[in-house]
Write an enzyme that holds these catalytic residues in place. Structure first.
Site, short mmCIF file in Angstrom:
data_model
loop_
_atom_site.label_atom_id
_atom_site.label_comp_id
_atom_site.label_asym_id
_atom_site.label_seq_id
_atom_site.Cartn_x
_atom_site.Cartn_y
_atom_site.Cartn_z
N THR A 84 0.81 -1.20 0.23
CA THR A 84 -0.28 -0.19 0.17
C THR A 84 1.00 1.24 -0.03
O THR A 84 0.65 2.12 -0.62
CB THR A 84 -0.96 -0.51 1.54
N THR A 114 1.90 -4.17 4.18
CA THR A 114 1.54 -5.01 6.04
C THR A 114 1.29 -6.10 5.94
O THR A 114 0.78 -7.10 7.46
CB THR A 114 0.31 -3.79 6.61
N ASP A 115 0.08 -7.11 4.98
CA ASP A 115 -0.62 -8.23 5.31
C ASP A 115 0.60 -9.26 5.77
O ASP A 115 -0.08 -9.59 6.40
CB ASP A 115 -1.60 -8.30 3.96
N SER A 170 1.38 -7.88 -1.43
CA SER A 170 2.56 -8.58 0.23
C SER A 170 1.79 -10.24 0.18
O SER A 170 2.43 -10.64 0.34
CB SER A 170 2.38 -8.59 1.69
#
Ligand code: ASP
Length: 351
Positions: free
Chosen positions: A42, A121-122, A88
């Site tokens: 992101t 971030t996942d 990710s």
């Protein structure tokens, strides 16, 4: 004669002081060099101007999102490397190995002070933990990302990036293992996790907490990890192309035990996200007792530990407080070498 000698002596001393000062100035003017390894997410995401949802991660190049933080060039010299540009969820073991090998090779360059990896971030915590176990340097390695795309109102990427670079350039974070810097906090790779699907403070570390706070370029470090990492880790991925396959099975009421059988036939190891401190049904106990591949028991609960007393099957290994996705990272690395149940138990205690 004595006066001439004294004057000459004074002039020599002035000359020595001036040249020492000049050398000091050149040394302090040299900005630390930070390598930014961009993978997407992101922080490199773009969508409808102003909106925080419905964007495409991995749309901007490293050069593009770095240009949103012109202040960076006041403090450091940046070398940007675009490793990939994906959400990710599409990071793979091959990407991990490329990142580890790149850092391990570049860390030998005395001009490079540290590394920043931009990442979605996942799965950021999985990449951070993998690198924590495979990079062989004391130089700071920091992962960061953002919850809002670059095109949103109040995008959080530029500040996360700025603070990550400051943390990576600091002497204080040398030897601390791989870190994540997010929303003004510094986290250790082993304990950090994603806790919200949308909030800008989505990255946290549950009951163990952050290890430091960064505000602009002021770094406050409070804790260090007592687990083995980086230069003290035994894992070496330099000769590998990929990693063994580990599947994670999530227990819930009436969860079908035949999934365990299927996963065991298609994997080198299993991690079970048990209910509570190691719980699953009688049906699962029966199938797990018959499995001959390594099985690690973690929990679907965020906080807390599994003790050996909580293990329902004697052929399983205790993940302690590692969440399933990190237990899988450690098991994949462990399976690159010779293992048996006792050596796996030892690894899960040490790392
Ligand atoms: N789906 C995005 C990713 O992990 C989310 C993010 O970057 O925060 O790439």
């Amino acid at each position: 004669m004595k006066r001439i000698a004294a004057i000459l002596m004074c002039l020599m001393m002035v000359f020595i002081l001036v040249s020492a000062g000049a050398e000091e100035a050149t040394v302090s003017e040299k900005k630390p060099k930070i390598v930014v390894l961009a993978t997407g997410g992101t922080i490199a995401g773009a969508g409808e101007a102003g909106k925080t949802a419905g964007y495409t991660p991995g749309s901007l190049t490293a050069e593009e999102f770095l240009s949103a933080v012109p202040k960076l060039s006041d403090v450091v010299e940046i070398e940007a490397i675009q490793v990939c540009n994906v959400g990710s969820d599409d990071i793979t073991a091959e990407t991990w190995i490329t990142l580890a090998n790149t850092i391990n090779e570049m860390a030998a360059d005395p001009d490079i002070k540290g590394f920043v990896i931009t990442h979605g971030t996942d799965t950021m915590e999985e990449t951070a933990y993998f690198l924590n176990l495979t990079v062989k340097t004391d130089k700071p390695v920091v992962l960061t990302g953002s919850m809002r795309p670059a095109t949103s109102i109040s995008a959080d990427g530029p500040m996360n990036l700025y603070e990550s670079v400051c943390v990576a350039a600091s002497e204080k974070t040398k030897g601390q293992g791989v870190l994540i810097v997010f929303s003004d906090r510094i986290y250790a790779a082993r304990s950090v996790t994603k806790t919200s699907t949308y909030n800008v403070t989505a990255i946290a570390a549950g009951e163990t907490g952050c290890i430091g706070i960064v505000r602009d370029d002021a770094i406050n470090l409070y804790e260090s990890s007592s687990k083995r990492h980086t230069t003290a880790s035994e894992f070496d991925v330099s000769g590998l192309q990929t990693l063994p396959k580990v599947s994670i099975l999530y227990f819930s009421i009436d969860a079908d035990p035949s999934l365990l059988q299927y996963a065991a036939e298609h994997s080198d190891g299993l991690v079970i996200a048990s209910a509570g401190a190691g719980g699953f049904s009688e049906e699962w106990i029966e199938v797990i007792n018959g499995l001959s591949i390594p099985v690690v028991i973690s929990s679907r609960i965020d906080d807390g530990i599994i003790t050996n007393d909580d293990l329902l099957c004697s052929n399983t290994v205790n993940a302690n407080n590692l969440p399933p996705q990190k237990a899988a990272v450690l098991l994949r690395l462990a399976l690159t070498g010779e293992t048996n149940q006792a050596s796996l138990e030892e690894l899960f205690m040490q790392y």
